[in-house]
Design an enzyme around this catalytic site. Structure first.
Site, PDB file in Angstrom:
ATOM      1  N   HIS B  85      51.884 -50.062 -54.248  1.00 58.84           N
ATOM      2  CA  HIS B  85      51.921 -48.604 -54.369  1.00 58.84           C
ATOM      3  C   HIS B  85      53.338 -48.045 -54.310  1.00 58.84           C
ATOM      4  O   HIS B  85      53.522 -46.843 -54.147  1.00 58.84           O
ATOM      5  CB  HIS B  85      51.068 -47.939 -53.277  1.00 58.84           C
ATOM      6  N   ILE B  92      56.846 -43.418 -53.827  1.00 58.91           N
ATOM      7  CA  ILE B  92      55.716 -43.947 -53.082  1.00 58.91           C
ATOM      8  C   ILE B  92      54.444 -43.234 -53.526  1.00 58.91           C
ATOM      9  O   ILE B  92      54.426 -42.013 -53.619  1.00 58.91           O
ATOM     10  CB  ILE B  92      55.888 -43.716 -51.567  1.00 58.91           C
ATOM     11  N   CYS B  93      53.412 -44.001 -53.763  1.00 55.54           N
ATOM     12  CA  CYS B  93      52.136 -43.416 -54.132  1.00 55.54           C
ATOM     13  C   CYS B  93      51.242 -43.464 -52.890  1.00 55.54           C
ATOM     14  O   CYS B  93      50.667 -44.490 -52.563  1.00 55.54           O
ATOM     15  CB  CYS B  93      51.538 -44.239 -55.274  1.00 55.54           C
ATOM     16  N   LEU B  94      51.227 -42.343 -52.158  1.00 54.74           N
ATOM     17  CA  LEU B  94      50.463 -42.306 -50.905  1.00 54.74           C
ATOM     18  C   LEU B  94      49.809 -40.934 -50.839  1.00 54.74           C
ATOM     19  O   LEU B  94      50.482 -39.916 -51.004  1.00 54.74           O
ATOM     20  CB  LEU B  94      51.415 -42.521 -49.715  1.00 54.74           C
ATOM     21  N   TYR B 149      44.667 -42.648 -57.700  1.00 55.68           N
ATOM     22  CA  TYR B 149      44.521 -43.545 -56.555  1.00 55.68           C
ATOM     23  C   TYR B 149      43.423 -44.539 -56.882  1.00 55.68           C
ATOM     24  O   TYR B 149      42.274 -44.360 -56.523  1.00 55.68           O
ATOM     25  CB  TYR B 149      44.211 -42.746 -55.293  1.00 55.68           C
TER      26      TYR B 149
END
Lengths: 293, 154
Positions: B85, B92-94, B149
């Protein structure tokens, strides 16, 4: 005559937007002379006078505006009044005006225009007045005990006031531009805050039992702004937030900040018990100063 | 209002300068707009405990109502951690960092803890699918990107 006044008011508003407050004040004054029954002329002039630091003039305008509007809602007049009163060192009066302004935007009369930012702005100002009142009372208490720190603090305060008054005078005499005056003021205030912080630190180190900073209890602090609350509301999961900050959050996301469950303004309830605890905190004869407002 | 973020960040800074959980440390907070933090992961062989990763937080005046922008920074002694991620440019993919997932009760410390635990639970030393293409073509700020996501478990 009323339409002439409106035209002058428009010119005043334009000057105000351009940052030329002297010219704005002048247009509003001319408008008042044409037609003096419009409360907005007085609130607008009060706002211009606040920018010019003509506090007494601003107070008079607000009172006049309130006199004309009678029982009708006039939150702007109360808000400007509060600002002028605080600058004139009347934190009690300023707090009561700020609270009236806050209550009026919270429960607006059906026809009045309020801006979406008003609640947040007024709420922050109520807090500012409360802190000012608290500080004055704290100093009073220490002064009665013949405390050295209060004496030093008073001197700093007086010096600050003298410098600020000087800037106001120069501004009104035209010796100082608005931008320059603003920068001077900021410098004076920063200087004052730094010196005061230093003074308090020295006393706290020398005599911890009397001058130790007091922490605000966590349950009185809003979890979003980390500021003490004055109008707490409770969500469905039982957590409380300051009304204006949770409103601000709900504008962007209709969820409970902790659980992410759906939440709307209508789900919020005033938390009277906690409000009483907050009030008690504000009214508790401060036994110590409070760190880091 | 302009004042909200500065008041709140001043208070966070006081707390952060006191105690922080293991593996998280403050690098610099020169002003109330941009801070840098270092994190390390304590019990995952993919990330030796001695390796530190640099995070940059950028705050808007509406913080904490609005999410901060958080990215990993590369430096001579700081790499971008390998994670499905985390893109190789540090983005950042959060979910808690985008406007849908953010909540104003989060703070710098809790964001660091979330990122630390996202690394700690990772088992794949790889980049997100389409990393090269994304890094080459992306000109958007992280908060404006609509991530998918695809894997809510990581």
């Amino acid at each position: 005559m009323a339409h002439l006044a409106d035209a002058l008011k428009e010119q005043g508003n334009k000057a105000f937007k351009n940052g030329d407050f002297l010219e704005a004040e002048d247009f509003y004054t001319q408008a008042v002379q044409k037609f003096s029954r419009n409360p907005l002329l007085f609130t607008n002039r009060a706002n211009a006078r606040l920018k010019l630091q003509r506090w007494e003039g601003a107070v008079n305008d607000c009172l006049k505006s309130l006199e004309i509007s009678g029982k009708a809602q006039n939150h702007k007049a109360y808000y400007f009044l509060a600002q002028a009163q605080l600058s004139l060192h009347h934190p009690n009066e300023a707090l009561s005006s700020a609270l009236t302004a806050y209550e009026q935007v919270r429960n607006p009369a059906p026809t009045t225009k309020t801006s979406p930012k008003d609640l947040e702005t007024f709420s922050a100002f109520v807090l500012k007045c409360k802190k000012a009142k608290f500080a004055v009372r704290d100093r009073e208490r220490l002064r009665r005990q013949g405390d050295l720190r209060a004496e030093f603090e008073n001197t700093l305060e007086l010096n600050k006031q003298r410098d600020l008054d000087e800037v106001s005078r120069d501004l009104q005499a035209g010796d100082l531009g608005q931008v320059e005056a603003y920068e001077r003021n900021q410098e004076i205030l920063t200087n004052f805050e730094n010196k005061r912080a230093e003074l308090l630190t020295v006393f706290a180190l020398a005599d911890p039992s009397h001058h130790k900073p007091r922490e605000i209890p966590d349950h009185l602090v809003d979890m979003i702004t980390f500021e003490p609350m004055h109008d707490p509301v409770m969500t469905i999961n039982g957590h409380s937030y300051e009304r204006s900050t949770i409103y601000e959050h709900l504008k962007r996301s209709k969820t409970d900040p902790l659980t992410r469950e759906p939440l709307t303004i209508d789900d919020l309830r005033p938390n009277f018990g906690l409000k009483a605890a907050c009030d008690e905190f504000w009214d508790s004869g401060a036994s110590d100063w409070i760190i880091d407002w | 209002m302009a004042g909200m973020s500065s008041k709140r960040l001043q208070k966070e800074l006081v707390k952060i300068q006191g105690t922080l959980p293991p593996g998280i440390s403050l690098v610099s907070a020169p002003d109330l707009k941009e801070w840098q933090m270092d994190i390390s992961v304590l019990d995952n062989p993919l990330y030796p405990p001695a390796d530190k990763y640099r995070l940059r937080f950028t705050f808007s005046p509406s913080y904490p109502i609005e999410a901060p922008e958080v990215v990993f920074l590369a430096a001579p002694d700081r790499n971008i951690p390998m994670h499905p991620h985390i893109y190789s440019n540090g983005i950042i993919c959060l979910d808690l960092l985008d406007s849908q997932g953010w909540s104003p009760v989060h703070n710098v410390e809790s964001v660091c803890i979330s990122i630390q635990s996202m690394l700690a639970s990772n088992t794949k030393a790889e980049r997100p699918p389409g990393d090269k293409e994304f890094v080459r073509s992306n000109r958007q700020r992280p908060r404006d990107i609509n991530f998918l996501y695809h894997d809510p478990t990581v």
